[in-house]
Motif scaffolding. Structure first.
Motif, PDB file in Angstrom:
ATOM      1  N   TYR A 183     -13.248  -1.989   9.863  1.00  0.00           N
ATOM      2  CA  TYR A 183     -14.323  -2.720   9.193  1.00  0.00           C
ATOM      3  C   TYR A 183     -15.663  -2.714   9.934  1.00  0.00           C
ATOM      4  CZ  TYR A 183     -10.657  -4.260   6.114  1.00  0.00           C
ATOM      5  OH  TYR A 183      -9.635  -4.277   5.202  1.00  0.00           O
ATOM      6  N   SER A 213      -9.901   7.463   6.839  1.00  0.00           N
ATOM      7  CA  SER A 213      -8.635   6.857   6.434  1.00  0.00           C
ATOM      8  C   SER A 213      -7.655   6.681   7.585  1.00  0.00           C
ATOM      9  CB  SER A 213      -7.990   7.714   5.341  1.00  0.00           C
ATOM     10  OG  SER A 213      -8.789   7.727   4.194  1.00  0.00           O
ATOM     11  N   THR A 271      -2.876  -0.575   8.576  1.00  0.00           N
ATOM     12  CA  THR A 271      -1.981  -1.023   7.509  1.00  0.00           C
ATOM     13  C   THR A 271      -0.551  -0.523   7.624  1.00  0.00           C
ATOM     14  OG1 THR A 271      -2.624   0.852   6.111  1.00  0.00           O
ATOM     15  CG2 THR A 271      -3.904  -1.159   5.873  1.00  0.00           C
ATOM     16  N   SER A 311      -7.465   3.213   8.711  1.00  0.00           N
ATOM     17  CA  SER A 311      -6.704   2.383   7.778  1.00  0.00           C
ATOM     18  C   SER A 311      -5.203   2.564   7.975  1.00  0.00           C
ATOM     19  CB  SER A 311      -7.082   2.736   6.338  1.00  0.00           C
ATOM     20  OG  SER A 311      -8.427   2.441   6.084  1.00  0.00           O
ATOM     21  N   ASP A 315     -10.059   5.996   0.240  1.00  0.00           N
ATOM     22  CA  ASP A 315      -8.911   5.561   1.038  1.00  0.00           C
ATOM     23  C   ASP A 315      -7.663   5.777   0.202  1.00  0.00           C
ATOM     24  OD1 ASP A 315      -7.493   4.463   3.184  1.00  0.00           O
ATOM     25  OD2 ASP A 315      -9.069   3.003   3.578  1.00  0.00           O
ATOM     26  N   HIS A 356     -13.984  -1.655   0.315  1.00  0.00           N
ATOM     27  CA  HIS A 356     -14.373  -0.436  -0.396  1.00  0.00           C
ATOM     28  C   HIS A 356     -14.689  -0.742  -1.855  1.00  0.00           C
ATOM     29  CE1 HIS A 356     -12.318   2.577   2.577  1.00  0.00           C
ATOM     30  NE2 HIS A 356     -13.153   1.746   3.160  1.00  0.00           N
ATOM     31  N   ASP A 401      -8.798  -0.980  -0.900  1.00  0.00           N
ATOM     32  CA  ASP A 401      -9.296  -1.867   0.148  1.00  0.00           C
ATOM     33  C   ASP A 401     -10.379  -2.766  -0.444  1.00  0.00           C
ATOM     34  OD1 ASP A 401     -11.080  -2.752   2.362  1.00  0.00           O
ATOM     35  OD2 ASP A 401      -9.650  -1.630   3.572  1.00  0.00           O
ATOM     36  N   THR A 403       0.798  -1.237   0.000  1.00  0.00           N
ATOM     37  CA  THR A 403       0.000   0.000   0.000  1.00  0.00           C
ATOM     38  C   THR A 403       0.829   1.284   0.000  1.00  0.00           C
ATOM     39  OG1 THR A 403      -0.126  -0.105   2.422  1.00  0.00           O
ATOM     40  CG2 THR A 403      -1.925  -1.120   1.175  1.00  0.00           C
ATOM     41  N   PHE A 452      -3.163  -7.322  -0.826  1.00  0.00           N
ATOM     42  CA  PHE A 452      -3.597  -6.871   0.492  1.00  0.00           C
ATOM     43  C   PHE A 452      -4.395  -7.964   1.190  1.00  0.00           C
ATOM     44  CE2 PHE A 452      -6.758  -4.978   3.300  1.00  0.00           C
ATOM     45  CZ  PHE A 452      -5.968  -4.188   4.118  1.00  0.00           C
ATOM     46  N   SER A 453      -5.320  -8.610   0.463  1.00  0.00           N
ATOM     47  CA  SER A 453      -6.139  -9.683   1.044  1.00  0.00           C
ATOM     48  C   SER A 453      -5.267 -10.829   1.539  1.00  0.00           C
ATOM     49  CB  SER A 453      -7.147 -10.209   0.007  1.00  0.00           C
ATOM     50  OG  SER A 453      -8.043  -9.207  -0.383  1.00  0.00           O
TER      51      SER A 453
END
Length: 315
Positions: A269, A275, A282, A278, A186, A193, A190, A87, A114-115
């Motif tokens: 979540y 942001s 992250t 996040s 963001d 999103h 994400d 990211t 990311f996942s």
């Protein structure tokens, strides 16, 4: 006025028909803050990579740390490097080029990676809790239950589950034709999103999100909670105070990381959509993990000291 309405309508039609690129809104549109944000996130990124690399080097170079607990810790450090690298570099590039655009395939790739890495973080933390449970509650069986082959299988299965989750998100996104908007609120793509922007079957999207939440949220948290329930029950039966302290001290760092990871994750979540949540999830969490493990763990501190001493003595 009619021309303006026609342009606005045309823009809406395009964004609902297809998306060749997305726009990352980032943290702030204030031009005066861009330099500060660039310096801040570059510093945090470098600190995160350096800190986790030191953990990896310390574990690999010290034979005393060649145990299941530190094997999982080194994997966690590697995942954290990949996690933040998914990211932050793109965000830094966008700030430097004064652009908020990310291509469709770039967004899909970022979402997939990311996942994978966020799910790996979650599963590794639960595997580490299981390791502590076996070490404290089944000490005589520990060498057999946590032998190198078992540790390798646990990490491998975790990777497979994470890839499965990533492919589920990809499958839904690739089948999507219509988007409500091309703006992502963001600084990165994400998955949640992006799924919210899809105009197609929302029922399937919700099923995937609930499945992901259960698999990589509820189950790991339940496993960690159960492991520590059994650990606390066993430790409280130890007669000596010193024995109790020693047992709890081996779990302190892990509990701190678990609390930080899941608290910030739930804030993103289940709670706030801004942001800053996040960023905590992250960027800040991967940055703090090596500090938590090195500052609260004497074995890691000793290994780091030896590593730095050897590096300083080299000509």
């Amino acid at each position: 006025l009619q021309i303006s309405s026609a342009i606005s309508f045309h823009h809406d039609v395009i964004s609902h028909l297809s998306a060749s690129e997305f726009h990352l809104l980032g943290l702030s549109e204030d031009p005066d803050l861009q330099r500060i944000l660039f310096g801040l996130f570059l510093s945090m990124y470098l600190v995160t990579v350096l800190g986790n690399l030191l953990i990896l080097l310390a574990v690999s170079s010290d034979s005393h740390l060649h145990t299941p607990m530190y094997f999982f810790l080194s994997n966690l450090s590697l995942v954290d490097i990949c996690f933040i690298s998914t990211t932050v570099p793109k965000m830094l590039m966008n700030i430097q080029t004064h652009s908020r655009v990310i291509s469709y395939m770039g967004c899909l790739t970022q979402m997939s990676l990311f996942s994978i890495f966020v799910c790996m973080d979650s599963l590794l933390l639960s595997v580490m809790a299981y390791d502590r449970f076996v070490a404290i509650c089944r000490p005589l069986q520990y060498p057999v239950m946590m032998n190198p082959r078992v540790c390798g299988v646990l990490v491998f299965v975790s990777i497979l589950f994470c890839i499965l989750d990533s492919q589920l998100h990809n499958l839904i996104t690739l089948q999507c034709i219509y988007y409500k908007n091309v703006e992502i609120s963001d600084f990165f793509c994400d998955p949640s999103h992006l799924l919210h922007l899809i105009c197609s079957d929302t029922f399937t999207n919700n099923i995937v999100m609930y499945f992901t939440g259960v698999m990589f949220g509820f189950f790991p948290i339940s496993g960690i909670s159960f492991s520590y329930y059994k650990i606390v029950s066993s430790v409280l039966r130890i007669p000596s105070t010193g024995g109790k302290f020693k047992a709890f001290s081996t779990c302190g760092s892990h509990l701190s990381v678990v609390g930080l990871f899941y608290t910030t994750g739930l804030a993103v979540y289940l709670g706030s959509k801004i942001s800053i949540s996040s960023v905590m999830y992250t960027v800040v969490t991967p940055m703090l993990n090596p500090f938590i493990y090195s500052l609260r763990n004497k074995d890691v501190k000793r290994a780091l000291s030896r590593l730095l001493s050897r590096a300083a003595s080299c000509p």
